[in-house]
Design an enzyme around this catalytic site. Structure first.
Site, PDB file in Angstrom:
ATOM      1  N   ASP A 124       0.859  -1.190   0.000  1.00 39.25           N
ATOM      2  CA  ASP A 124       0.000   0.000   0.000  1.00 39.25           C
ATOM      3  C   ASP A 124       0.890   1.234   0.000  1.00 39.25           C
ATOM      4  OD1 ASP A 124      -2.472  -1.344   0.066  1.00 39.25           O
ATOM      5  OD2 ASP A 124      -2.409  -1.514   2.243  1.00 39.25           O
ATOM      6  N   ASP A 142      -6.809  -1.868  -4.733  1.00 41.19           N
ATOM      7  CA  ASP A 142      -7.885  -1.558  -3.791  1.00 41.19           C
ATOM      8  C   ASP A 142      -8.878  -0.572  -4.409  1.00 41.19           C
ATOM      9  OD1 ASP A 142      -6.546  -3.120  -1.902  1.00 41.19           O
ATOM     10  OD2 ASP A 142      -5.557  -1.387  -0.998  1.00 41.19           O
TER      11      ASP A 142
END
Length: 165
Positions: A124, A142
């Site tokens: 991330d 995501d």
């Protein structure tokens, strides 16, 4: 050709879209890993930072402290989801908006599964914030999953409204 049908009534176009999402996701994660310092925010705008972290859990770091078994659990869930999505794509080529949404989810799911297999966690690096409040860090996969899921909900609401009228 019906505006809701894929060209040639095949899944090819939807799989290409999923592949494009996967490629963009993996390229941006590669860039983040070679360019960003771990755990240090680099300001991009007043509301956006680059912030590299590895998330061994799921969305919002769910089960991130579970001890390691979650890596394989979420990998298996992601693979099963991909299989179901490909089956749904084959069965629903007549519904373009549904298949586009599924393609976004498929590309994102495979991107995050690949991370779990390669790194043991999801990469991330996008940090959105406002007045000291930070949304949990996320990535392109995501985002694609979230957009795809939102499109499915919107399409179902539209379908329900249309059926009532």
């Amino acid at each position: 050709m019906d505006k809701y049908q894929s060209p040639n009534g095949s899944t090819r176009w939807y799989l290409v879209l999923a592949l494009l999402i996967l490629i963009v996701d993996q390229i941006t994660k590669w860039w983040a890993q070679i360019s960003l310092p771990m755990g240090q925010a680099l300001a991009v705008t007043d509301f956006l930072n680059w912030f590299l972290i590895y998330n061994p859990g799921a969305a919002f770091s769910f089960l991130s402290q579970a001890g390691g078994w979650q890596r394989w659990f979420f990998t298996i869930v992601g693979i099963l989801a991909a299989v179901v999505i490909i089956w749904l794509l084959q069965k629903n080529t007549h519904d373009r908006s549904f298949c586009i949404a599924l393609s976004l989810i498929l590309g994102g799911a495979i991107g995050n599964v690949l991370d779990r297999l390669l790194y043991g966690a999801v990469v991330d690096f996008i940090d959105v914030h406002y007045q000291g409040w930070h949304w949990p860090a996320f990535n392109i996969a995501d985002s694609a999953i979230s957009i795809g899921a939102t499109l499915i909900v919107i399409n179902e609401i539209k379908r329900a409204i249309t059926q009532r009228s």
